[in-house]
Motif scaffolding. Structure first.
Motif, PDB file in Angstrom:
ATOM      1  N   GLU A   8      -6.673  -8.333 -41.897  1.00  0.00           N
ATOM      2  CA  GLU A   8      -8.021  -7.816 -41.663  1.00  0.00           C
ATOM      3  C   GLU A   8      -8.442  -8.003 -40.200  1.00  0.00           C
ATOM      4  N   GLN A  12      -8.989  -4.976 -37.317  1.00  0.00           N
ATOM      5  CA  GLN A  12     -10.249  -4.803 -36.601  1.00  0.00           C
ATOM      6  C   GLN A  12     -10.054  -4.890 -35.095  1.00  0.00           C
ATOM      7  N   PHE A  54     -14.458   7.446 -39.771  1.00  0.00           N
ATOM      8  CA  PHE A  54     -13.656   6.301 -40.196  1.00  0.00           C
ATOM      9  C   PHE A  54     -14.547   5.180 -40.724  1.00  0.00           C
ATOM     10  N   VAL A  55     -15.660   4.922 -40.049  1.00  0.00           N
ATOM     11  CA  VAL A  55     -16.583   3.867 -40.483  1.00  0.00           C
ATOM     12  C   VAL A  55     -17.203   4.227 -41.825  1.00  0.00           C
ATOM     13  N   LYS A  57     -15.938   6.163 -44.132  1.00  0.00           N
ATOM     14  CA  LYS A  57     -14.902   6.030 -45.153  1.00  0.00           C
ATOM     15  C   LYS A  57     -14.726   4.578 -45.565  1.00  0.00           C
ATOM     16  N   THR A  58     -14.747   3.677 -44.591  1.00  0.00           N
ATOM     17  CA  THR A  58     -14.596   2.255 -44.888  1.00  0.00           C
ATOM     18  C   THR A  58     -15.778   1.747 -45.721  1.00  0.00           C
ATOM     19  N   THR A  61     -15.584   3.072 -49.281  1.00  0.00           N
ATOM     20  CA  THR A  61     -14.532   2.366 -50.019  1.00  0.00           C
ATOM     21  C   THR A  61     -15.008   0.983 -50.466  1.00  0.00           C
ATOM     22  N   LYS A  62     -15.718   0.274 -49.588  1.00  0.00           N
ATOM     23  CA  LYS A  62     -16.225  -1.057 -49.958  1.00  0.00           C
ATOM     24  C   LYS A  62     -17.293  -0.970 -51.051  1.00  0.00           C
ATOM     25  N   SER A  65     -15.715  -0.097 -54.511  1.00  0.00           N
ATOM     26  CA  SER A  65     -14.739  -1.057 -55.044  1.00  0.00           C
ATOM     27  C   SER A  65     -15.389  -2.066 -55.946  1.00  0.00           C
TER      28      SER A  65
END
Length: 65
Positions: A8, A12, A54-55, A57-58, A61-62, A65
């Motif tokens: 991780e 980053q 991209f941010v 999408k992240t 996803t979080k 989940s």
């Protein structure tokens, strides 16, 4: 340090470095091609939209989940 934490952190750090390097490339390309203010804004806007995607999408996803 666990493998998950290392992965991780390295993601980053390396991703931040890559984005900064791409910003430098865009700046140099705009300067070399004499793109002007509008062209430079468009080029950085395009890079910014890619980073924003991209941010988002992240984050999605979080959240899912």
């Amino acid at each position: 340090m666990s493998e998950e934490l290392f992965t991780e952190l390295s993601l980053q750090i390396c991703l931040t470095g890559l984005i900064l390097y791409m910003g430098f490339i865009v700046y140099d390309l705009a300067k070399e091609s004499k793109a002007g203010k509008y062209g430079t804004v468009v080029m950085f806007g395009t890079l910014g939209l890619g980073v924003l995607g991209f941010v988002i999408k992240t984050v999605i996803t979080k959240v899912l989940s």
